[in-house]
Design a protein around this motif. Structure first.
Motif, PDB file in Angstrom:
ATOM      1  N   THR A 175       0.840  -1.191   0.000  1.00 23.50           N
ATOM      2  CA  THR A 175       0.000   0.000   0.000  1.00 23.50           C
ATOM      3  C   THR A 175       0.875   1.240   0.000  1.00 23.50           C
ATOM      4  N   THR A 176       0.273   2.336  -0.302  1.00 21.79           N
ATOM      5  CA  THR A 176       0.966   3.606  -0.264  1.00 21.79           C
ATOM      6  C   THR A 176       1.281   3.939   1.185  1.00 21.79           C
ATOM      7  N   PRO A 177       2.516   4.372   1.466  1.00 19.39           N
ATOM      8  CA  PRO A 177       2.867   4.702   2.846  1.00 19.39           C
ATOM      9  C   PRO A 177       1.982   5.825   3.396  1.00 19.39           C
ATOM     10  N   VAL A 178       1.704   5.764   4.681  1.00 20.70           N
ATOM     11  CA  VAL A 178       0.886   6.777   5.348  1.00 20.70           C
ATOM     12  C   VAL A 178       1.708   8.060   5.486  1.00 20.70           C
ATOM     13  N   PRO A 179       1.134   9.196   5.140  1.00 15.23           N
ATOM     14  CA  PRO A 179       1.875  10.455   5.266  1.00 15.23           C
ATOM     15  C   PRO A 179       2.221  10.742   6.725  1.00 15.23           C
ATOM     16  N   LYS A 180       3.468  11.132   6.950  1.00 17.05           N
ATOM     17  CA  LYS A 180       3.919  11.476   8.285  1.00 17.05           C
ATOM     18  C   LYS A 180       4.062  12.990   8.426  1.00 17.05           C
ATOM     19  N   TYR A 181       4.302  13.662   7.298  1.00 19.28           N
ATOM     20  CA  TYR A 181       4.490  15.109   7.300  1.00 19.28           C
ATOM     21  C   TYR A 181       3.567  15.746   6.261  1.00 19.28           C
ATOM     22  N   ARG A 182       3.098  16.960   6.556  1.00 18.36           N
ATOM     23  CA  ARG A 182       2.218  17.683   5.627  1.00 18.36           C
ATOM     24  C   ARG A 182       2.644  19.148   5.588  1.00 18.36           C
ATOM     25  N   ASP A 183       2.702  19.680   4.365  1.00 20.17           N
ATOM     26  CA  ASP A 183       2.962  21.109   4.177  1.00 20.17           C
ATOM     27  C   ASP A 183       1.608  21.807   4.229  1.00 20.17           C
ATOM     28  N   LEU A 184       1.390  22.631   5.223  1.00 20.38           N
ATOM     29  CA  LEU A 184       0.088  23.278   5.396  1.00 20.38           C
ATOM     30  C   LEU A 184      -0.234  24.266   4.283  1.00 20.38           C
ATOM     31  N   GLN A 185       0.776  24.845   3.667  1.00 21.97           N
ATOM     32  CA  GLN A 185       0.523  25.811   2.603  1.00 21.97           C
ATOM     33  C   GLN A 185       0.060  25.132   1.315  1.00 21.97           C
ATOM     34  N   SER A 186       0.764  24.085   0.908  1.00 21.72           N
ATOM     35  CA  SER A 186       0.420  23.432  -0.364  1.00 21.72           C
ATOM     36  C   SER A 186      -0.444  22.194  -0.192  1.00 21.72           C
ATOM     37  N   GLY A 187      -0.454  21.612   1.016  1.00 23.97           N
ATOM     38  CA  GLY A 187      -1.199  20.379   1.248  1.00 23.97           C
ATOM     39  C   GLY A 187      -0.413  19.134   0.857  1.00 23.97           C
ATOM     40  N   ALA A 188       0.818  19.317   0.366  1.00 25.58           N
ATOM     41  CA  ALA A 188       1.646  18.178  -0.031  1.00 25.58           C
ATOM     42  C   ALA A 188       2.017  17.358   1.194  1.00 25.58           C
ATOM     43  N   THR A 189       2.164  16.059   0.997  1.00 26.16           N
ATOM     44  CA  THR A 189       2.521  15.172   2.099  1.00 26.16           C
ATOM     45  C   THR A 189       3.785  14.413   1.770  1.00 26.16           C
ATOM     46  N   TRP A 190       4.396  13.865   2.820  1.00 26.19           N
ATOM     47  CA  TRP A 190       5.604  13.049   2.680  1.00 26.19           C
ATOM     48  C   TRP A 190       5.581  12.001   3.769  1.00 26.19           C
ATOM     49  N   SER A 191       5.922  10.758   3.424  1.00 31.14           N
ATOM     50  CA  SER A 191       5.884   9.654   4.380  1.00 31.14           C
ATOM     51  C   SER A 191       7.124   9.609   5.272  1.00 31.14           C
ATOM     52  N   GLY A 192       8.135  10.372   4.932  1.00 31.33           N
ATOM     53  CA  GLY A 192       9.374  10.309   5.686  1.00 31.33           C
ATOM     54  C   GLY A 192      10.366   9.348   5.062  1.00 31.33           C
ATOM     55  N   ARG A 193       9.965   8.718   3.958  1.00 33.59           N
ATOM     56  CA  ARG A 193      10.842   7.794   3.247  1.00 33.59           C
ATOM     57  C   ARG A 193      11.401   8.478   2.010  1.00 33.59           C
ATOM     58  N   GLY A 194      12.612   8.120   1.684  1.00 33.40           N
ATOM     59  CA  GLY A 194      13.219   8.665   0.478  1.00 33.40           C
ATOM     60  C   GLY A 194      13.707  10.084   0.679  1.00 33.40           C
ATOM     61  N   ARG A 195      13.973  10.731  -0.419  1.00 34.76           N
ATOM     62  CA  ARG A 195      14.501  12.091  -0.385  1.00 34.76           C
ATOM     63  C   ARG A 195      13.447  13.070   0.115  1.00 34.76           C
ATOM     64  N   ALA A 196      13.865  13.966   0.980  1.00 27.21           N
ATOM     65  CA  ALA A 196      12.932  14.938   1.561  1.00 27.21           C
ATOM     66  C   ALA A 196      12.503  15.958   0.503  1.00 27.21           C
ATOM     67  N   PRO A 197      11.221  16.323   0.479  1.00 28.72           N
ATOM     68  CA  PRO A 197      10.761  17.334  -0.472  1.00 28.72           C
ATOM     69  C   PRO A 197      11.306  18.718  -0.111  1.00 28.72           C
ATOM     70  N   HIS A 198      11.309  19.590  -1.091  1.00 22.57           N
ATOM     71  CA  HIS A 198      11.908  20.914  -0.912  1.00 22.57           C
ATOM     72  C   HIS A 198      11.244  21.711   0.207  1.00 22.57           C
ATOM     73  N   TRP A 199       9.966  21.506   0.455  1.00 22.37           N
ATOM     74  CA  TRP A 199       9.263  22.307   1.453  1.00 22.37           C
ATOM     75  C   TRP A 199       9.624  21.952   2.895  1.00 22.37           C
ATOM     76  N   ILE A 200      10.383  20.865   3.098  1.00 28.03           N
ATOM     77  CA  ILE A 200      10.745  20.477   4.467  1.00 28.03           C
ATOM     78  C   ILE A 200      12.256  20.509   4.702  1.00 28.03           C
ATOM     79  N   VAL A 201      13.014  20.642   3.629  1.00 28.59           N
ATOM     80  CA  VAL A 201      14.472  20.637   3.735  1.00 28.59           C
ATOM     81  C   VAL A 201      14.930  21.816   4.597  1.00 28.59           C
ATOM     82  N   ASP A 202      15.847  21.546   5.475  1.00 23.74           N
ATOM     83  CA  ASP A 202      16.444  22.560   6.378  1.00 23.74           C
ATOM     84  C   ASP A 202      15.428  23.217   7.299  1.00 23.74           C
ATOM     85  N   LYS A 203      14.327  22.543   7.583  1.00 20.85           N
ATOM     86  CA  LYS A 203      13.322  23.081   8.514  1.00 20.85           C
ATOM     87  C   LYS A 203      13.100  22.056   9.618  1.00 20.85           C
TER      88      LYS A 203
END
Length: 100
Positions: A63-91
């Motif tokens: 199954t698709t991994p459950v999102p662990k992180y969410r960008d409140l501005q764009s609504g984009a999510t990230w499971s914490g696996r793989g490369r970090a998306p630009h909206w969470i890098v260095d934050k």
């Protein structure tokens, strides 16, 4: 006795002929190998599932991994696996945790 080097046109024609022979030989040999594999599978009563491995039969659909992180501005999510998306890098990632 003088050695005459073949022309580029002659060499290209030879290469094309050799390539056709290689392709035909590869196809013949692949057919022989496949026939041998099928014969052995029948002889030893090996199924495709056996060939793929017994654990393959019992594996659940991934199954698709459950999102662990969410960008409140764009609504984009990230499971914490793989490369970090630009909206969470260095934050601070705690600021983006999805609250259940």
């Amino acid at each position: 006795m003088e050695f005459k080097q073949p022309s580029l046109k002659e060499l290209l024609a030879q290469r094309q002929t050799l390539q056709q022979q290689v392709t035909a030989a590869r196809q013949r040999e692949a057919e022989l190998v496949l026939a041998e594999i099928v014969r052995k599978m029948r002889e030893y009563q090996i199924s495709l599932a056996d060939l793929m491995g017994r654990e393959h039969e019992s594996q659940e659909v991934t199954t698709t991994p459950v999102p662990k992180y969410r960008d409140l501005q764009s609504g984009a999510t990230w499971s914490g696996r793989g490369r970090a998306p630009h909206w969470i890098v260095d934050k601070n990632r705690d600021d983006f945790l999805v609250r259940a």
